[in-house]
Design a protein around this motif. Sequence first.
Motif, PDB file in Angstrom:
ATOM      1  N   TYR A 255       0.832  -1.208   0.000  1.00  0.00           N
ATOM      2  CA  TYR A 255       0.000   0.000   0.000  1.00  0.00           C
ATOM      3  C   TYR A 255       0.868   1.261   0.000  1.00  0.00           C
ATOM      4  CZ  TYR A 255      -3.421   3.439   1.684  1.00  0.00           C
ATOM      5  OH  TYR A 255      -4.221   4.542   1.825  1.00  0.00           O
ATOM      6  N   ASP A 256       2.012   1.180   0.673  1.00  0.00           N
ATOM      7  CA  ASP A 256       2.893   2.345   0.760  1.00  0.00           C
ATOM      8  C   ASP A 256       3.483   2.729  -0.593  1.00  0.00           C
ATOM      9  OD1 ASP A 256       2.487   2.437   3.513  1.00  0.00           O
ATOM     10  OD2 ASP A 256       4.160   1.082   3.917  1.00  0.00           O
TER      11      ASP A 256
ATOM     12  N   LEU B 241       1.754   2.920  -3.318  1.00  0.00           N
ATOM     13  CA  LEU B 241       0.745   3.599  -4.131  1.00  0.00           C
ATOM     14  C   LEU B 241       0.938   5.107  -4.086  1.00  0.00           C
ATOM     15  CD1 LEU B 241      -2.562   1.697  -3.156  1.00  0.00           C
ATOM     16  CD2 LEU B 241      -0.952   1.169  -5.002  1.00  0.00           C
TER      17      LEU B 241
ATOM     18  N   ASP C  81      -0.615   9.010  -4.124  1.00  0.00           N
ATOM     19  CA  ASP C  81      -1.764   9.582  -3.414  1.00  0.00           C
ATOM     20  C   ASP C  81      -3.042   9.417  -4.230  1.00  0.00           C
ATOM     21  OD1 ASP C  81      -0.181  10.323  -1.306  1.00  0.00           O
ATOM     22  OD2 ASP C  81       0.095  12.401  -1.973  1.00  0.00           O
TER      23      ASP C  81
ATOM     24  N   GLU D  46      -3.662   7.071  -6.467  1.00  0.00           N
ATOM     25  CA  GLU D  46      -4.040   5.655  -6.462  1.00  0.00           C
ATOM     26  C   GLU D  46      -4.716   5.274  -5.152  1.00  0.00           C
ATOM     27  OE1 GLU D  46      -0.531   3.962  -9.466  1.00  0.00           O
ATOM     28  OE2 GLU D  46      -0.245   3.946  -7.290  1.00  0.00           O
ATOM     29  N   LYS D  47      -4.217   5.818  -4.036  1.00  0.00           N
ATOM     30  CA  LYS D  47      -4.864   5.556  -2.752  1.00  0.00           C
ATOM     31  C   LYS D  47      -6.270   6.139  -2.722  1.00  0.00           C
ATOM     32  CE  LYS D  47      -0.558   5.432  -0.064  1.00  0.00           C
ATOM     33  NZ  LYS D  47       0.266   6.126   0.963  1.00  0.00           N
ATOM     34  N   GLU D  48      -6.418   7.310  -3.294  1.00  0.00           N
ATOM     35  CA  GLU D  48      -7.728   7.951  -3.341  1.00  0.00           C
ATOM     36  C   GLU D  48      -8.712   7.117  -4.152  1.00  0.00           C
ATOM     37  OE1 GLU D  48      -9.440  12.464  -4.100  1.00  0.00           O
ATOM     38  OE2 GLU D  48      -7.676  11.790  -5.217  1.00  0.00           O
TER      39      GLU D  48
ATOM     40  N   LEU E 120      -8.460   3.940  -4.842  1.00  0.00           N
ATOM     41  CA  LEU E 120      -8.683   2.686  -4.113  1.00  0.00           C
ATOM     42  C   LEU E 120      -9.859   2.831  -3.148  1.00  0.00           C
ATOM     43  CD1 LEU E 120      -7.945  -0.148  -3.079  1.00  0.00           C
ATOM     44  CD2 LEU E 120      -6.235   0.929  -1.598  1.00  0.00           C
TER      45      LEU E 120
ATOM     46  N   LEU F 171      -2.825   0.151  -9.481  1.00  0.00           N
ATOM     47  CA  LEU F 171      -2.916  -0.174  -8.057  1.00  0.00           C
ATOM     48  C   LEU F 171      -3.241  -1.649  -7.838  1.00  0.00           C
ATOM     49  CD1 LEU F 171      -6.051  -0.393  -6.633  1.00  0.00           C
ATOM     50  CD2 LEU F 171      -6.113   1.958  -7.433  1.00  0.00           C
TER      51      LEU F 171
ATOM     52  N   LYS G 276      -6.843  -2.381   5.725  1.00  0.00           N
ATOM     53  CA  LYS G 276      -6.075  -1.139   5.868  1.00  0.00           C
ATOM     54  C   LYS G 276      -6.876  -0.061   6.592  1.00  0.00           C
ATOM     55  CE  LYS G 276      -2.614  -0.362   4.675  1.00  0.00           C
ATOM     56  NZ  LYS G 276      -1.313  -0.530   5.369  1.00  0.00           N
TER      57      LYS G 276
ATOM     58  N   LEU H 178      -9.582   1.452   5.454  1.00  0.00           N
ATOM     59  CA  LEU H 178      -9.987   2.493   4.513  1.00  0.00           C
ATOM     60  C   LEU H 178     -11.494   2.678   4.436  1.00  0.00           C
ATOM     61  CD1 LEU H 178      -7.551   1.679   1.563  1.00  0.00           C
ATOM     62  CD2 LEU H 178      -7.248   3.293   3.445  1.00  0.00           C
TER      63      LEU H 178
END
Length: 218
Positions: A152-153, A155, A157, A159-161, A163, A193, A212, A214
């Motif tokens: 996850y680290d 990814l 910002d 891609e995290k959004e 996700l 991702l 995670k 999320l």
Amino acid sequence: MIKLLICDDHAVVRSGLTMLLDGKHGIQVVGEASEGDEAIALTKELSPDVVLMDLSMPHGKDGMTATSELKRLSPDTAVLILTMHDDEEYLFRAIGIGASGYILKNAPHDELVSAIQCVASGDAYLYPTATKKLMNEYMDRIKGGGSGASPYDSLSDREKEILGWLAKGYTNKEIAANLYISVKTVETHKSHLMDKLGLKSRPDLVKFAMKKGLLQFE
């Protein structure tokens, strides 16, 4: 009396539920809706304590979208999902958008009554196997926590959004509209991702997002 609003696209189901519940067990059926927009309008008008919400309503706004909007407009109204979908993806998304409970349509009458009373009192209700699914996911999170660097680290910002949006069940088109980017860009980020996280399907993605933290649970 618990004021109950029933939302289901099948008139026979609505009528049957009203006959079973109205005036019994401290429950008063104050209205019926055939799709999400109607449920939202009736909630504004009637201020029910509980909305019994179907998920699959092809003609009009679906139950997930309606629940999300309803909780923003009337946060004190409890939404109890009544559905045929015994599926982790639906379950996790419903809880993530603020549903107070999740029960299957094949549940016994007494269980449905108990679920309505439970969410009306401010508690949460999940059918037994759903509770087990959530416990398994929680235990997986505990066992997997803190052991080395996470994919996850890696990814970005963005891609995290994306996700987070995907995990909550939004389509590529809906994500693009919300983030003011093209559908093609969303698809590219999604592909990247999924590769970085080693995921193959949306249910896998939802499980990862849960681990995670999320998805926010009410």
